[in-house]
Design a protein around this motif. Structure first.
Motif, PDB file in Angstrom:
ATOM      1  N   ILE A 186       0.829  -1.215   0.000  1.00 42.13           N
ATOM      2  CA  ILE A 186       0.000   0.000   0.000  1.00 42.13           C
ATOM      3  C   ILE A 186       0.860   1.261   0.000  1.00 42.13           C
ATOM      4  N   ARG A 187       1.696   1.399   1.004  1.00 44.17           N
ATOM      5  CA  ARG A 187       2.470   2.642   1.168  1.00 44.17           C
ATOM      6  C   ARG A 187       3.460   2.860   0.030  1.00 44.17           C
ATOM      7  N   LYS A 188       4.200   1.815  -0.314  1.00 44.88           N
ATOM      8  CA  LYS A 188       5.226   1.949  -1.351  1.00 44.88           C
ATOM      9  C   LYS A 188       4.607   2.284  -2.711  1.00 44.88           C
ATOM     10  N   LEU A 189       3.533   1.602  -3.061  1.00 44.13           N
ATOM     11  CA  LEU A 189       2.900   1.872  -4.350  1.00 44.13           C
ATOM     12  C   LEU A 189       2.353   3.294  -4.426  1.00 44.13           C
ATOM     13  N   LEU A 190       1.747   3.750  -3.321  1.00 39.85           N
ATOM     14  CA  LEU A 190       1.228   5.117  -3.328  1.00 39.85           C
ATOM     15  C   LEU A 190       2.367   6.134  -3.422  1.00 39.85           C
ATOM     16  N   MET A 191       3.433   5.916  -2.659  1.00 41.09           N
ATOM     17  CA  MET A 191       4.564   6.856  -2.696  1.00 41.09           C
ATOM     18  C   MET A 191       5.233   6.857  -4.075  1.00 41.09           C
ATOM     19  N   ASP A 192       5.318   5.699  -4.700  1.00 39.22           N
ATOM     20  CA  ASP A 192       5.974   5.606  -6.009  1.00 39.22           C
ATOM     21  C   ASP A 192       5.138   6.190  -7.142  1.00 39.22           C
ATOM     22  N   HIS A 193       3.805   6.153  -7.033  1.00 40.62           N
ATOM     23  CA  HIS A 193       2.976   6.489  -8.186  1.00 40.62           C
ATOM     24  C   HIS A 193       2.120   7.739  -8.049  1.00 40.62           C
ATOM     25  N   LEU A 194       1.972   8.268  -6.840  1.00 38.76           N
ATOM     26  CA  LEU A 194       1.256   9.550  -6.717  1.00 38.76           C
ATOM     27  C   LEU A 194       2.236  10.675  -7.058  1.00 38.76           C
ATOM     28  N   PRO A 195       1.718  11.790  -7.585  1.00 41.51           N
ATOM     29  CA  PRO A 195       2.611  12.911  -7.924  1.00 41.51           C
ATOM     30  C   PRO A 195       3.399  13.381  -6.691  1.00 41.51           C
ATOM     31  N   LYS A 196       4.659  13.691  -6.925  1.00 40.14           N
ATOM     32  CA  LYS A 196       5.555  14.096  -5.831  1.00 40.14           C
ATOM     33  C   LYS A 196       5.675  15.620  -5.789  1.00 40.14           C
ATOM     34  N   GLY A 197       6.163  16.098  -4.688  1.00 45.45           N
ATOM     35  CA  GLY A 197       6.436  17.523  -4.577  1.00 45.45           C
ATOM     36  C   GLY A 197       5.414  18.263  -3.727  1.00 45.45           C
ATOM     37  N   GLU A 198       5.826  19.462  -3.310  1.00 44.06           N
ATOM     38  CA  GLU A 198       4.994  20.283  -2.428  1.00 44.06           C
ATOM     39  C   GLU A 198       3.691  20.709  -3.109  1.00 44.06           C
ATOM     40  N   ASP A 199       3.742  20.914  -4.426  1.00 39.06           N
ATOM     41  CA  ASP A 199       2.547  21.354  -5.153  1.00 39.06           C
ATOM     42  C   ASP A 199       1.401  20.332  -5.063  1.00 39.06           C
TER      43      ASP A 199
END
Length: 182
Positions: free
Chosen positions: A73-86
């Motif tokens: 759950i956590r790894k997939l979300l962190m890897d595939h959701l857009p990154k960054g402060e925006d």
């Protein structure tokens, strides 16, 4: 000898329905939850404790929970959701819907920012249900709005509430739902 005659006379007086009732009562006192089976290896008879097997199937594995949550759950979300402060606010809204489901409907907004529950400790079938959604999303569109919508509908399906936000955050959440529908 006379006693035996009395007994057999008494048994003869019982109707078939009475005998059937007596047999049912006798079966009620038989051992429950255990049965005999033939061992595949040795061919010998062995007793199976059905209740113990049933209970052991329901026990949850902490190692599996760890893997499902952190490596799934956590790894997939962190890897595939857009990154960054925006994109932080959008990610937080998605995580909130995920956490409401994992915590069986508990919201942070119910207790002044403290959920009072930990989704990492939820039941494995619950974790697996949300992991299946994430895996399908990663293999499909990877549109974060679609993921939010799926979490939102999952909570709706289970009649769980949604997080209460201030006006600006509620506007983003509503926009994510609306954009997916269009």
């Amino acid at each position: 000898m006379e006693e035996n005659n009395k007994k057999s006379k008494k048994e003869q007086e019982l109707s078939e329905a009475d005998i059937e009732r007596l047999q049912l009562l006798q079966r009620a006192h038989e051992r429950k939850g255990k049965q005999l089976t033939i061992s595949d290896d040795t061919g010998a008879l062995k007793e199976i404790d059905e209740l113990r097997q049933l209970v052991s199937k329901q026990l949850e594995s902490p190692e599996e929970k760890y893997s499902i949550y952190y490596k799934g759950i956590r790894k997939l979300l962190m890897d595939h959701l857009p990154k960054g402060e925006d994109y932080k606010q959008m990610r937080d809204i998605i995580y909130d819907e995920k956490n409401i489901f994992l915590n069986l409907g508990k919201r942070k907004s119910d207790n002044n920012g403290v959920r009072g529950s930990d989704g990492r400790m939820t039941f494995q079938p619950v974790m697996n249900e949300i992991l299946d959604i994430i895996i399908a999303w990663v293999g499909g569109s990877q549109n974060p709005f679609e993921l939010y919508r799926q979490f939102y509908l999952l909570n709706e399906k289970h009649k769980y509430p949604h997080e209460e936000y201030d006006d600006s955050t509620r506007g983003i959440a509503n926009a994510m739902l609306k954009l997916v529908e269009d």
